[in-house]
Each structure stands twice: as structure tokens, then as C-alpha cells.
Motif scaffolding. Structure first.
Motif, short mmCIF file in Angstrom:
data_model
loop_
_atom_site.label_atom_id
_atom_site.label_comp_id
_atom_site.label_asym_id
_atom_site.label_seq_id
_atom_site.Cartn_x
_atom_site.Cartn_y
_atom_site.Cartn_z
N LEU A 52 0.83 -1.21 0.00
CA LEU A 52 0.00 0.00 0.00
C LEU A 52 0.86 1.25 0.00
CD1 LEU A 52 -2.97 -0.87 2.37
CD2 LEU A 52 -3.15 0.00 0.04
N LEU A 53 1.91 1.26 0.80
CA LEU A 53 2.77 2.43 0.85
C LEU A 53 3.43 2.67 -0.50
CD1 LEU A 53 3.97 4.72 2.46
CD2 LEU A 53 5.78 3.17 3.25
N GLU A 54 3.88 1.60 -1.17
CA GLU A 54 4.47 1.72 -2.51
C GLU A 54 3.50 2.38 -3.48
OE1 GLU A 54 5.93 -1.84 -4.29
OE2 GLU A 54 7.13 -2.36 -2.54
N HIS A 55 2.27 1.88 -3.50
CA HIS A 55 1.28 2.39 -4.45
C HIS A 55 0.86 3.81 -4.12
CE1 HIS A 55 1.07 -1.76 -5.70
NE2 HIS A 55 0.31 -1.40 -6.72
N LEU A 56 0.68 4.10 -2.87
CA LEU A 56 0.29 5.45 -2.48
C LEU A 56 1.39 6.45 -2.81
CD1 LEU A 56 -1.39 4.57 0.92
CD2 LEU A 56 -2.55 5.57 -1.06
N ALA A 57 2.65 6.07 -2.56
CA ALA A 57 3.77 6.97 -2.86
C ALA A 57 3.87 7.21 -4.37
CB ALA A 57 5.07 6.38 -2.32
N ALA A 58 3.69 6.15 -5.16
CA ALA A 58 3.79 6.30 -6.61
C ALA A 58 2.64 7.16 -7.15
CB ALA A 58 3.78 4.93 -7.28
N ALA A 59 1.42 6.94 -6.63
CA ALA A 59 0.28 7.73 -7.07
C ALA A 59 0.46 9.19 -6.68
CB ALA A 59 -1.01 7.18 -6.46
N ALA A 60 0.97 9.43 -5.48
CA ALA A 60 1.19 10.81 -5.03
C ALA A 60 2.25 11.49 -5.87
CB ALA A 60 1.58 10.82 -3.56
N SER A 61 3.31 10.77 -6.19
CA SER A 61 4.38 11.34 -6.99
C SER A 61 3.88 11.73 -8.37
CB SER A 61 5.53 10.34 -7.11
OG SER A 61 6.58 10.87 -7.88
N GLU A 62 3.01 10.88 -8.96
CA GLU A 62 2.45 11.19 -10.26
C GLU A 62 1.52 12.40 -10.21
OE1 GLU A 62 0.61 7.58 -11.41
OE2 GLU A 62 2.50 6.59 -11.92
N SER A 63 1.02 12.73 -9.03
CA SER A 63 0.13 13.89 -8.87
C SER A 63 0.89 15.13 -8.42
CB SER A 63 -0.97 13.56 -7.85
OG SER A 63 -1.75 12.48 -8.30
N GLY A 64 2.22 15.08 -8.42
CA GLY A 64 3.01 16.25 -8.09
C GLY A 64 3.36 16.39 -6.63
#
Length: 876
Positions: free
Chosen positions: A106-118
Motif C-alpha cells: 500500500l505504501l508503494e502504491h500510495l507513494a507512486a500515485a502521489a508522486s504522479e500527482s506532483g
């Protein structure tokens, strides 16, 4: 998503239909202390606000659920904090699924999604006693700062990927995928669904082979019409089996597989092996059924091999698994074999046995709908029973991941691969993928440490040397035999393969006895100039050839110099008994000397081993990300250009300059003008000397059409150049560009290949290099060593290093530019093609005079690590 125990779960953004399930999930954590302990960062959210979790906003809030079947077992979420590039993150995992790695996922996915959103930073609040939650953040590879107040830890960390965080994610990925394959190859029980007493049925063969191999676990035939099959008690369905089932082999018609899956899911089967055909290979309807079947299985924690698979086997005495259609369990050995073709599987196993090549494990994945060659690479990396990996591949599901895994595994275990379908391009890629010649494909495999062979016969030839002989220290070989003619054949082949002769071939003569032959072998092996030995032998009439074979084997065992030996003995193919050193179970083991029917085949196999050993001795290099890259600006450029929804967009000049500039690649300053006066004005702004170029690429690339005027040092020269080009092209528009320093014109390219993903190419510009195909290729990502070898690999590269006394070009600048192009490809799979031509390589550096870039939907599946799920922008 694969978990640490090899099970699977499904992760997706929350949707409104999850509301009831979320309430039920929250009910399991209804005690405030318990809720606070696991949820950490959201202790203040009351239950009535739970429905807020069903809002997924691409910019400010993202929420994921983890599902096992239809049950929610975890929830994760982040929410932006005001206008800052920071977000508060939280996740909660059901008690029954703690310790399976779900929090890390979950942390991996949340971090990647957040990074893609700036977003660039996460904050979280966790109770100090919640050690498991703190451990998830601590072990993720980020630099976490902590502060504690009133028993609550306040954590903050940047979420941009670091070498450590990527290493952590990939280590988790490796452990999870390896564990799932371990579960497949080490079952405690096997159910044969469709077991039959009819010897013409597939279910009969699978059951018979399991029993004949003396499987160490329990076998359960499943047949609703018989109480027993082959003397073993049968059950009407898999759910009627009283004990757990680890592996279920499905041998029923394709139209019955879906109902079988339902029973297997209800039973909790870990892995499904489908030998049934009639799915993806049968057409669109079959493919749809295959995808639906595999999706359902993975969502419920089950992995699938096949459909249309031959099966799996494991020769470990503690397992003795033969869940295949092949009638015999091979001899035990140290080679793992992955075969994508079910039809070839039986022949491959028979050939391995005939040649004396033992196997540790074998997987025929058929349609490869789930379990793939990449999964097996992850498993074999840590399998103590496997020292050699053999692959028969028809395609790559994720070529860039394959290259990454192969490069890592190849450092400790050789990989030998046959890749079929090399001349076929998938229809969806044919319009935009460039052809790559065979020598370039070979270079790509060697970059990853994969020993590529053309045929199955060559695969076994090479595998025999790897399996039984040590790696050579260098390319110097000795040749000893009793026939000068055969010795010369071996020497010619060695030179053609780039090997060096340590000394002239030794011919002991046709009358020499076994001791004379053994003495010559000892002398050759004791020679410090010898790295490997080729023994070529024609049996004399008077003495049995087996006597010479034993003398050769005993001489090699006596010296044990750690130098590989291959032979052409008795025209035998494989490992004859006289040359074998028996292993624990009697099969040929380490030290056995492989024999080949001809000296050419013996030397060719040895040459592949020599090249692999040289690759392994070379420095690995480091993945380099050059300084001065502006990722966010580049992402905005790509978004702006593709906003129109066009399939493929050839970039305009100003967009090319913007995009390349974000990666520190500067195009030599230029202007487009439409009159002679404008050309003179532009030349004055740019600074003399200048060049005037036609806008039409066809004219610029054809010296005979004179589309370029160089070294114009005055206004009059610019006016003449403009007039000439306007007349040649019939157009008023021309380019005026500042002259780059004098040097050699090179080309750096980027293209998407259907087999290998993004490729960076390098060569000298011009028709001759293009005609001769003098290009070097490397697959992205590139290390510094890859970049250095790429610019030196073309046959014409010596022109860059001071050939015939010229001043050498700045190769370091070219290497840096190659790495920047590779970084662009890594960050933006939307870049379908890129050409920098010419790049003028001079002692002062590398100067890009012209560039062409095409953007479009990414055709190759990128490999950015374990995670590629993008958040969705949900509007309710």
C-alpha cells in the motif's frame, strides 16, 4: 499483487460500490484504541465520515482498497495538506492478514500515485506502541524524520524514489514472486481434476506420471463417475477432498474449466495448473475466457500455470513431482528449464535425458497467462538446487523487467535462451517499431548476460558445458588430439569465434596409446597460457576408444585445474559413460566431459561459455541519472503535446527544444526564416559562422541534393546560401543555425522494439553506416558501463578516438548524452522515437545539430519496478 507468502491480492482505487464493504471492514476495527493503533494517521476520523473514503481525486486524495476475492482486507489513503506538495498518509490492514507485506504494498502504491500527482512528501502520525506500523515506514527505504508528542510519533519523509527505496521494493517483489513459484514446485498435495482410467485421456497421463514419479506428497484424483482411478481413491469434486490441496492440475475440456475454477477457489487451492487447450491460442473468445479465468484466480489469492501447459516437475528427492504429460521424471541435475511451448516440452525433456543433462525443475507455461519466465527467474535466483537456467521463449511479457532480472541473475547463474519469432512483429507494433538486425539483438542479450543460441540443439550443446565444466578464466584455448585434420577444423572455428590459440594444435598421432594421449592433455592443462581445452579424437582400430576416454577423464580429475574441457569423442553426443563423473544419483555430475559429434559444435559451445565468463568478469557499472534533469517540466511538456488525443505526434521544433532541454540536451541555436534579409538578421543574432539548411529532411539527408550550406561567414554568403536553398527546395522557409565546432557526425537514436522495449542506438551518421547497419544497441535502463561501451562498439568508432592521428572526440560528452537520452526513455514511455542526427562529436564536446521526436501511446510495457497501477480520477 503478490504478497510475501506467495499469495495474491487485488488492489484498486476505491469506488462507490465499496461503501457497504468499507463499513463492514471498519466494524472489525470498531474499538477506538484498536482503530487508532492500526490506522495511525487518521485517529480523528469518526465512523460516520467513513464514506469519504469513496472519493478518489487524482490531485488531492487517493484511496486504495486491497481485496481478497470480494472481501476488503486493507485500505490505504493519502490526502494533500493545503497547497503544499505534502500529503498525510494512512493505511489499515485486517488482523487476519497482518505480516503478509500488505502495508508495504500500500505504501508503494500510495507513494507512486502521489508522486504522479506532483506530491513530494508524506507525513503520518502513528502511536508509539504500534511497532508494526512504524516498521513499515522505517523499512520502506525512505529517509524518515521522527518527532514524538504525547505518545504519538509524527513521521515525515520525501517520497521521490531513492536507490534504497527501489532496492527495498524490488527485494520485496523478488521474495514474493519467488515464494509463489516455490509453492508451485513444492506442493504437499496434488489434485488431478479430470483424472481418468482411459489411457487415451490427458487426465490418465497426468495421474500416471505423478504416481510413477513416486510423488512425496498426496495425490487426489477428481472424477465424479468413479470411486477410484488407477487404484487411488477418487473424489466427485475438489471441494470433497477432506485435506488441503496445494496444486490442482486441470485436465477437463475448456468449457468445464470455469466451473472447476469455482470449486478450486472454494477449496482454497494455492496454484492451478491448466493443461487444457482452447483458450488464448484459439482466438479472441478463448483469450477473453482466459483473461477472465486468470483475473478471478488472482483476485482470490491463486496463481495459474497455463492454460495449454505441458506441466511442471521437480526432481528434488524430497518432492519428486512430475505433474506433466511427459512420461518420465528426468534425472536430477542443477539446471532449471522454462519452456513457453507445451508442444515442444516433451521433446525437450527427452533430449535432456538422452544427452545426460539433469534438471532441477521444469515449467512449461503454455499461454503464460499468469506464471511467466520472469517469475521463474525470481525463483531460480535463490534456489540452492539450480546453478544454470535454460529458457525457450516465444515472446516477453515484460521485456524490460526480463532484462533487469536476467542481468542480476546472470552474475551468479548462467542463462541460456532460445528466442523464437525473431522476425515476427506483433501487428499492433508493426507500424511504429523499427527493425533491428540480428547482430544487434545478440548484443542486447549479451548486455543482460543472456547466452543466446539459435536452436534447441545449440541450447543443449551450451548447457552441457555450463552444467559439467567450470568457467574459463580467459579466451585462450589449447587443442589436443590424434588427428591434425580435426585439430585444424577446431582451430579455424576457434579463430572465427574470437578465441585465441594458446599454442599450435597438438597432434599425438594415430598410433599414440592412451597414456601418450593423457600425457599431452596433462601438459596442455598445466600450461599457464591455457584457459580451456578442446580434445579431438578419432578412435584407432587397434585400441578401444573407451580406453582413451577414461584416460582423458582421469587426467582431468587428477589435475583439477579449474579449466573447462570439451571433446569430440567416439562421435558421441552428450556425456558418454566413459567421460562421466557420476553425481549422487548416478547421473553425470560436475567434472563430466561433454562430447560433440563435430569439433565445430564443441568449439562453438565453448565460445559461448567463454563470452559469458568475460561478461561476468566485466564491471557491472552503475545506473546513472545525470544532473540537471527537470522531470516535472518534461512531464508538463508531454502532457501538453498529447492533450489533443492524437495517436502519434511528430514534435514541432520549439517542443523538441523544450523537451530535450529538460534533460540537459541542448540543440545548437537556430532560427527558421522566410527571406534573405531575415536569414542575415538571424545569422547576426546567432553569431558567425552559420549554416543554412533546408527544412525538408529529405534534402538535408542527401548530400547529392545539396540541402545544406556550411561555414557561411558573411552576410553575402548567407544571402547566396538562402537563394540556393530556396531554388533547390522550392520553399521560402529555411533554417539558419550557428555552426558547431568541426568534428565527426554521429547519430543517437531511441526506438521501441517489440521484444526488448526501449532501445538506445549509436553510430556514425551517413549513408554508408546506415547501409552497413553499423549501429550499436542497448536496452534501457543503461549503466555508465553500458554507455561507455555503446559509443565504442560500432566498427567505425575508431574514427572518434584519434584514428590516423586525428584529435580524439570528447567521448565522455557522448556518453553523458546517451545517458540523458536513456533517462528520457525511462521517464517517458510516450516517446515512441527519437533521433539526434547529426550529433557533431568534437574535442570540445557533443553538439546536437538536428533532432526529431515522436510522441504517442507507449507500446512497450515499462518496467518501473513492482508497481504500475495508476490512480483514476473518479467523478461521482
Amino acid at each position: 499483487m503478490l504478497l510475501s507468502d506467495g499469495g495474491t491480492v487485488h488492489l484498486r482505487p476505491i469506488v462507490p460500490s465499496d461503501a457497504d464493504a468499507l463499513v463492514a471492514f471498519h466494524g472489525k476495527l470498531s474499538e477506538r484504541t484498536r482503530y487508532l493503533r492500526y490506522f495511525g494517521a487518521y485517529p480523528r476520523i469518526p465512523q460516520r465520515d467513513l464514506e469519504r473514503f469513496s472519493v478518489v481525486d487524482h490531485h488531492d486524495r487517493v484511496a486504495f482498497v486491497v481485496l481478497l476475492g470480494d472481501d476488503i482486507i486493507a485500505v490505504g489513503r493519502y490526502e494533500r495538506l493545503g497547497d503544499r506538495p505534502s500529503a498525510e498518509v494512512a493505511f489499515v490492514v485486517d488482523d487476519a492478514h497482518q505480516g503478509r507485506g500488505i502495508g508495504s504494498i500500500l505504501l508503494e502504491h500510495l507513494a507512486a500515485a502521489a508522486s504522479e500527482s506532483g506530491l513530494r512528501r508524506f507525513v503520518a502520525e502513528v502511536l508509539a506502541e504500534n511497532a508494526s506500523m512504524v516498521r513499515v515506514f522505517r523499512d520502506a527505504g525512505y529517509q524518515v524524520s521522527r518527532a514524538i508528542e504525547e505518545g504519538v510519533l509524527h513521521l515525515e519523509f520525501d517520497i521521490d524514489p531513492t536507490e534504497e527505496s527501489l532496492a527495498v521494493a524490488r527485494a520485496r517483489e523478488q521474495a514474493a514472486e519467488a515464494r509463489s513459484v516455490y509453492n508451485l514446485l513444492h506442493p504437499g498435495s496434488v489434485a488431478v481434476i479430470g483424472a481418468s482410467a482411459d489411457s487415451t485421456k490427458v487426465g490418465y497421463s497426468v495421474l500416471s506420471n505423478l504416481l510413477a514419479a513416486d510423488f512425496a506428497g498426496t495425490v487426489y484424483p477428481v472424477n465424479p463417475e468413479h470411486r477410484s482411478v488407477r487404484g487411488v481413491r477418487a473424489y466427485p469434486s475438489v471441494v470433497d477432498i477432506p485435506d488441503p490441496v496445494d496444486l490442482a492440475v486441470v485436465a477437463v475440456p475448456a468449457d468445464q474449466v470455469e466451473s472447476v475454477l469455482d470449486g478450486a477457489l472454494a477449496k482454497g487451492v494455492k496454484t492451478l495448473l491448466i493443461v487444457t487447450a482452447g483458450f488464448g491460442e484459439a482466438g479472441p473468445h478463448g483469450l477473453h475466457a482466459e483473461l477472465r479465468l486468470v483475473g478471478e484466480a488472482r483476485a482470490h489469492g491463486m496463481r495459474v500455470v497455463g492454460p495449454n501447459a505441458l506441466g511442471v516437475l521437480n526432481t528434488d528427492p524430497a518432492v519428486r513431482l512430475n505433474a506433466t504429460l511427459a512420461p518420465r521424471l528426468p534425472k536430477r541435475g542443477r539446471a532449471g528449464f522454462f519452456c513457453q511451448s507445451g508442444a515442444l516440452g516433451t521433446a525437450i525433456l527427452a533430449d535432456a535425458e538422452a544427452r545426460g543433462l539433469g534438471l532441477s525443475t521444469f515449467v512449461s507455461a503454455g499461454n503464460r497467462a499468469d506464471v511467466s519466465g520472469n517469475d521463474l527467474l525470481q525463483y531460480w535466483e535463490t534456489d540452492p538446487n539450480t546453478d544454470l537456467v535454460l529458457l525457450y521463449l516465444e515472446s516477453f511479457g515484460n521485456p524490460r523487467k526480463f532484462a533487469r532480472l536476467a542481468r542480476r541473475l546472470g552474475r551468479s547463474k548462467p542463462i541460456v535462451a532460445v528466442k523464437s519469432g525473431r522476425h515476427a512483429v506483433r501487428p499492433q507494433l508493426a507500424a511504429t517499431s523499427a527493425e533491428v538486425d540480428e547482430s544487434s539483438v545478440q548484443a542486447l542479450f549479451e548486455q543482460a548476460g543472456v547466452v543466446r543460441v539459435e536452436t534447441l540443439a545449440q541450447l543443449f550443446d551450451t548447457a552441457l558445458v555450463f552444467a559439467h565444466q567450470p568457467l574459463p578464466a580467459g579466451p585462450r584455448i589449447g587443442i589436443v588430439g590424434n588427428s591434425s585434420a580435426i585439430g585444424l577444423l577446431a582451430a579455424d572455428t576457434a579463430r572465427a569465434q574470437g578465441l585465441r590459440l594458446a599454442f599450435d594444435p597438438v597432434d599425438v598421432g594415430p598410433q599414440a596409446g592412451p597414456e601418450d594421449f593423457a600425457a599431452a592433455v596433462r601438459e596442455a592443462l598445466n600450461n599457464p597460457e591455457t584457459d580451456a581445452l578442446v580434445a579431438v579424437f578419432v578412435p584407432p582400430v587397434s585400441i578401444p576408444g573407451s580406453t582413451y576416454a577414461r584416460a582423458l577423464r582421469e587426467a582431468a580429475q587428477e589435475l583439477d585445474q579449474g579449466k573447462p574441457i570439451v571433446s569430440t569423442f567416439l562421435a558421441a553426443e552428450g556425456v558418454p559413460a566413459e567421460l562421466a563423473v557420476p553425481g549422487p544419483d548416478g547421473a553425470p555430475g560436475p567434472g563430466s566431459i561433454p562430447s560433440f559429434p563435430s569439433p565445430e559444435r564443441a568449439v562453438n559451445a565453448l565460445a559461448k561459455v567463454v563470452r559469458y565468463a568475460a561478461w561476468r568478469q566485466r564491471p557491472q557499472g552503475t545506473l546513472i541519472r545525470p544532473d540537471g534533469i527537470h522531470l516535472e517540466q518534461a512531464e508538463q511538456v508531454v502532457r501538453d503535446i498529447l492533450a489533443g488525443g492524437d495517436k502519434n505526434v511528430v514534435l514541432e521544433d520549439h517542443d523538441i527544444v523544450r523537451l530535450l532541454g529538460c534533460y540537459g540536451i541542448d540543440v545548437v541555436p537556430f532560427r527558421m526564416v522566410s527571406s534573405a534579409d531575415a536569414a542575415v538578421e538571424a545569422a547576426g543574432e546567432l553569431g558567425y559562422p552559420v549554416t543554412v539548411k533546408a527544412v525538408d529532411e529529405r534534402l538535408r539527408g542527401r548530400p547529392d541534393l545539396a540541402g545544406v550550406r556550411l561555414d557561411l561567414a558573411s552576410p553575402d554568403a548567407v544571402r547566396r546560401g538562402y537563394a540556393d536553398l530556396s531554388e533547390v527546395s522550392g520553399e521560402r522557409d529555411v533554417y539558419v543555425q550557428k555552426m558547431a565546432p568541426k568534428g565527426i557526425s554521429c547519430l543517437i537514436g531511441l526506438q521501441d522494439d517489440p521484444s526488448f522495449g526501449s532501445l538506445v542506438s549509436f553510430g556514425l551518421s551517413g549513408l554508408v553506416s546506415t547501409l552497413l547497419g553499423d549501429r550499436a544497441y542497448r536496452a534501457v535502463p543503461l549503466t555508465d558501463v553500458d554507455a561507455a561501451t555503446l559509443v565504442r562498439e560500432p566498427k567505425s568508432a575508431p574514427l572518434l578516438t584519434g584514428y590516423r592521428g586525428d584529435e580524439p572526440a570528447d567521448l565522455a560528452a557522448l556518453q553523458d548524452m546517451v545517458l540523458r537520452v536513456a533517462a528520457l526513455a525511462e521517464d517517458h514511455p510516450e516517446v515512441r522515437a527519437l533521433t539526434l542526427d547529426p550529433v557533431v562529436a568534437s574535442p570540445e564536446g557533443g553538439f546536437v545539430a538536428n533532432a526529431r521526436v515522436v510522441l504517442g501511446p507507449p507500446p512497450a510495457r515499462p518496467d518501473t519496478g513492482p508497481r504500475r497501477l495508476r490512480p483514476i480520477d473518479a467523478r461521482f
